[in-house]
Write a protein that holds these residues in place. Sequence first.
Motif, mmCIF file in Angstrom:
data_model
loop_
_atom_site.group_PDB
_atom_site.id
_atom_site.type_symbol
_atom_site.label_atom_id
_atom_site.label_comp_id
_atom_site.label_asym_id
_atom_site.label_seq_id
_atom_site.Cartn_x
_atom_site.Cartn_y
_atom_site.Cartn_z
ATOM 1 N N ILE A 1 28.990 73.494 59.188
ATOM 2 C CA ILE A 1 28.005 74.394 59.793
ATOM 3 C C ILE A 1 27.412 73.649 60.978
ATOM 4 O O ILE A 1 26.816 72.585 60.805
ATOM 5 C CB ILE A 1 26.898 74.770 58.790
ATOM 6 N N LYS A 2 27.610 74.165 62.171
ATOM 7 C CA LYS A 2 27.157 73.461 63.370
ATOM 8 C C LYS A 2 25.645 73.587 63.533
ATOM 9 O O LYS A 2 25.052 74.573 63.137
ATOM 10 C CB LYS A 2 27.879 74.015 64.591
ATOM 11 N N GLY A 3 25.053 72.566 64.101
ATOM 12 C CA GLY A 3 23.621 72.627 64.336
ATOM 13 C C GLY A 3 22.943 71.286 64.252
ATOM 14 O O GLY A 3 21.724 71.192 64.305
ATOM 15 N N GLY A 4 23.730 70.216 64.058
ATOM 16 C CA GLY A 4 23.181 68.869 64.101
ATOM 17 C C GLY A 4 22.129 68.607 63.045
ATOM 18 O O GLY A 4 22.266 68.977 61.890
ATOM 19 N N ILE A 5 21.041 67.976 63.470
ATOM 20 C CA ILE A 5 19.981 67.588 62.537
ATOM 21 C C ILE A 5 19.363 68.814 61.885
ATOM 22 O O ILE A 5 19.001 68.798 60.716
ATOM 23 C CB ILE A 5 18.912 66.744 63.258
ATOM 24 N N GLY A 6 19.270 69.897 62.625
ATOM 25 C CA GLY A 6 18.713 71.117 62.043
ATOM 26 C C GLY A 6 19.533 71.603 60.872
ATOM 27 O O GLY A 6 18.992 72.070 59.874
ATOM 28 N N ALA A 7 20.848 71.503 60.963
ATOM 29 C CA ALA A 7 21.712 71.925 59.858
ATOM 30 C C ALA A 7 21.540 71.017 58.655
ATOM 31 O O ALA A 7 21.519 71.470 57.515
ATOM 32 C CB ALA A 7 23.169 71.940 60.307
ATOM 33 N N VAL B 1 26.899 80.852 61.630
ATOM 34 C CA VAL B 1 25.736 80.404 60.857
ATOM 35 C C VAL B 1 24.957 79.418 61.720
ATOM 36 O O VAL B 1 25.499 78.400 62.157
ATOM 37 C CB VAL B 1 26.164 79.747 59.540
ATOM 38 N N THR B 2 23.678 79.723 61.941
ATOM 39 C CA THR B 2 22.846 78.897 62.812
ATOM 40 C C THR B 2 21.578 78.464 62.091
ATOM 41 O O THR B 2 20.810 79.320 61.636
ATOM 42 C CB THR B 2 22.447 79.679 64.083
ATOM 43 N N PRO B 3 21.340 77.169 61.947
ATOM 44 C CA PRO B 3 20.084 76.714 61.353
ATOM 45 C C PRO B 3 18.908 77.077 62.253
ATOM 46 O O PRO B 3 18.985 76.930 63.471
ATOM 47 C CB PRO B 3 20.259 75.198 61.253
ATOM 48 N N ALA C 1 10.416 75.977 55.754
ATOM 49 C CA ALA C 1 10.484 75.610 57.165
ATOM 50 C C ALA C 1 11.854 75.826 57.783
ATOM 51 O O ALA C 1 11.971 76.018 58.976
ATOM 52 C CB ALA C 1 10.074 74.149 57.341
ATOM 53 N N MET C 2 12.936 75.770 56.976
ATOM 54 C CA MET C 2 14.277 75.889 57.516
ATOM 55 C C MET C 2 15.004 77.071 56.879
ATOM 56 O O MET C 2 14.887 77.297 55.677
ATOM 57 C CB MET C 2 15.075 74.609 57.250
ATOM 58 N N GLN C 3 15.745 77.808 57.721
ATOM 59 C CA GLN C 3 16.567 78.914 57.232
ATOM 60 C C GLN C 3 17.924 78.862 57.918
ATOM 61 O O GLN C 3 18.107 78.181 58.925
ATOM 62 C CB GLN C 3 15.929 80.288 57.519
ATOM 63 N N LEU C 4 18.869 79.601 57.367
ATOM 64 C CA LEU C 4 20.163 79.802 58.003
ATOM 65 C C LEU C 4 20.222 81.238 58.489
ATOM 66 O O LEU C 4 19.999 82.172 57.713
ATOM 67 C CB LEU C 4 21.304 79.534 57.017
ATOM 68 N N GLU C 5 20.514 81.416 59.789
ATOM 69 C CA GLU C 5 20.646 82.764 60.347
ATOM 70 C C GLU C 5 22.130 83.111 60.449
ATOM 71 O O GLU C 5 22.930 82.314 60.948
ATOM 72 C CB GLU C 5 19.993 82.845 61.727
ATOM 73 N N PHE C 6 22.474 84.328 59.978
ATOM 74 C CA PHE C 6 23.862 84.782 59.968
ATOM 75 C C PHE C 6 24.062 85.868 61.016
ATOM 76 O O PHE C 6 23.235 86.770 61.154
ATOM 77 C CB PHE C 6 24.235 85.316 58.581
#
Length: 197
Positions: free
Chosen positions: A98-104, A154-156, A173-178
């Motif tokens: 899942i791409k997104g670095g530290i956010g993922a 999928v984007t954190p 604080a964190m979610q995954l957007e589809f």
Amino acid sequence: KATLTGTPLLVSRGAMIAFQGDVTFAYEGSGGVSKYLKAAATGEGMKLMRCEGSGELFVSRGGHKLHLLDLAHGEQLSASSRSLLGFDASISYEIKMIKGGIGAMAAGGLFNVTLSGPGTVIMASDWPVVLNTSEARTLVDPNAVVAWTAGLTVTPKSSMSAGALIGRGSGEAMQLEFSPGGYVIVEPEPMFTGPAA
């Protein structure tokens, strides 16, 4: 209960609770160095055993309800390894990022398991809710995700505010957007996998 008639079934190690008939069990490798390295780095690996023979195999995961999903040839499903109990040996699987670095990473990990049919997948989930991502913007708690339509982006996302930094955050604080164009299966509450307190 799974009926074995010659086609092997791959299940999570430790999931077998009983069997009747002539069934054998063998360690199933990680499927190559790349899968092993991803699993070691992310915890999204599948520790599998190969079940073969003729008979009835009973599997379970912490008393959760089990759901069978049939994948047609070439049909794909992305799943959390926490909810994936097993699948036919005819199913191929790959650990994807899942791409997104530290956010993922903050949103529960960078990797998931993508399964490709044909065959049947066994998911462990008590009261799953299916969300159509084409109906509205869809964001979910990463700890509550069970599975989703493969191919969705999928984007954190972070909803963290300054208040969260000084102890007044919502705890979400964190979610995954589809992206639109598919379905996401979630558990109404994050799955509890540890011992009772």
